[in-house]
Design an enzyme around this catalytic site. Structure first.
Site, PDB file in Angstrom:
ATOM      1  N   THR A  46       0.860  -1.188   0.000  1.00  0.00           N
ATOM      2  CA  THR A  46       0.000   0.000   0.000  1.00  0.00           C
ATOM      3  C   THR A  46       0.892   1.232   0.000  1.00  0.00           C
ATOM      4  O   THR A  46       2.037   1.190   0.459  1.00  0.00           O
ATOM      5  CB  THR A  46      -0.953   0.001   1.211  1.00  0.00           C
ATOM      6  OG1 THR A  46      -0.179  -0.059   2.406  1.00  0.00           O
ATOM      7  CG2 THR A  46      -1.919  -1.163   1.151  1.00  0.00           C
ATOM      8  N   VAL A  48       1.070   4.358   1.545  1.00  0.00           N
ATOM      9  CA  VAL A  48       1.631   4.994   2.738  1.00  0.00           C
ATOM     10  C   VAL A  48       2.624   4.058   3.422  1.00  0.00           C
ATOM     11  O   VAL A  48       3.699   4.484   3.849  1.00  0.00           O
ATOM     12  CB  VAL A  48       0.515   5.447   3.708  1.00  0.00           C
ATOM     13  CG1 VAL A  48       1.100   6.045   4.975  1.00  0.00           C
ATOM     14  CG2 VAL A  48      -0.406   6.459   3.031  1.00  0.00           C
ATOM     15  N   CYS A  49       2.288   2.768   3.506  1.00  0.00           N
ATOM     16  CA  CYS A  49       3.188   1.798   4.134  1.00  0.00           C
ATOM     17  C   CYS A  49       4.506   1.696   3.360  1.00  0.00           C
ATOM     18  O   CYS A  49       5.587   1.648   3.951  1.00  0.00           O
ATOM     19  CB  CYS A  49       2.523   0.430   4.232  1.00  0.00           C
ATOM     20  SG  CYS A  49       1.070   0.397   5.302  1.00  0.00           S
ATOM     21  N   THR A  50       4.412   1.673   2.044  1.00  0.00           N
ATOM     22  CA  THR A  50       5.615   1.607   1.214  1.00  0.00           C
ATOM     23  C   THR A  50       6.458   2.862   1.398  1.00  0.00           C
ATOM     24  O   THR A  50       7.681   2.771   1.604  1.00  0.00           O
ATOM     25  CB  THR A  50       5.233   1.419  -0.266  1.00  0.00           C
ATOM     26  OG1 THR A  50       4.493   0.194  -0.395  1.00  0.00           O
ATOM     27  CG2 THR A  50       6.465   1.362  -1.153  1.00  0.00           C
ATOM     28  N   LEU A  53       8.236   2.736   4.974  1.00  0.00           N
ATOM     29  CA  LEU A  53       9.343   1.801   5.165  1.00  0.00           C
ATOM     30  C   LEU A  53      10.486   2.037   4.188  1.00  0.00           C
ATOM     31  O   LEU A  53      11.640   1.762   4.521  1.00  0.00           O
ATOM     32  CB  LEU A  53       8.832   0.365   5.114  1.00  0.00           C
ATOM     33  CG  LEU A  53       7.854   0.021   6.261  1.00  0.00           C
ATOM     34  CD1 LEU A  53       7.506  -1.454   6.248  1.00  0.00           C
ATOM     35  CD2 LEU A  53       8.388   0.435   7.616  1.00  0.00           C
TER      36      LEU A  53
END
Length: 161
Positions: A46, A48-50, A53
């Site tokens: 997704t 925002v997660c990508t 991190l």
């Protein structure tokens, strides 16, 4: 509410996928040796997660200089996390909390991903765990779209030096 500052961090044994195969990672392996940053993210692949991190991966040297090991934790399988890391260039270890037990232990379990109807996940959250195994920083973001306060994470790590 996420696990409170000053609380003994719950230990976990989560799987990560490496080139050698599945490996178990225990939080307690860092106790007495190094500080730990735990970044809970809702779902692999997704936006925002990508972004989160990948950004942390790019600044990993800064966390290392503060004496910290950084882990990403998601409810995805270790195999999906490995594919995500390879595709996105994420270099921090990604730990699979497939049964959601660690998200529950840290009080960041998110039912029904904020009402979207696609299942239960971890909320977006950040924890700093000292070498003594005690939570030194704890944050759950207001929504899964919000990023943790990384300046506050680094400040908490600096205080542990």
């Amino acid at each position: 509410m996420p696990l409170a500052i000053g609380t003994k961090a719950p230990d976990f044994a989560l799987k990560t996928k490496t080139a050698e195969g599945l490996k178990e990672v225990r939080l307690s392996e860092n106790f007495g040796k190094k500080n730990t940053v735990l970044l809970f993210v809702p779902l692999a692949f997704t936006g925002v997660c990508t972004d989160e991190l990948c950004s942390v991966s790019g600044g990993l040297g800064e966390y290392a200089s503060l004496g910290a090991e950084v882990y990403g934790i998601s409810v995805d399988s270790p195999f999906a996390l490995e594919a995500w890391a390879q595709k996105a260039g994420i270099t921090i270890p990604l730990l699979s909390d497939l049964n959601k037990g660690t998200a529950k232990a840290y009080d960041v379990y998110l039912e029904n991903l904020g009402g979207l109807g696609i299942g239960d996940t971890a909320a977006r959250a950040a924890f700093v765990i000292g070498k003594d195994g005690v939570v030194a920083y704890s944050e759950q973001t207001p929504t899964p779209k919000d990023l943790p306060n990384f300046a506050a994470v680094k400040a908490a790590l600096a205080k542990l030096q």
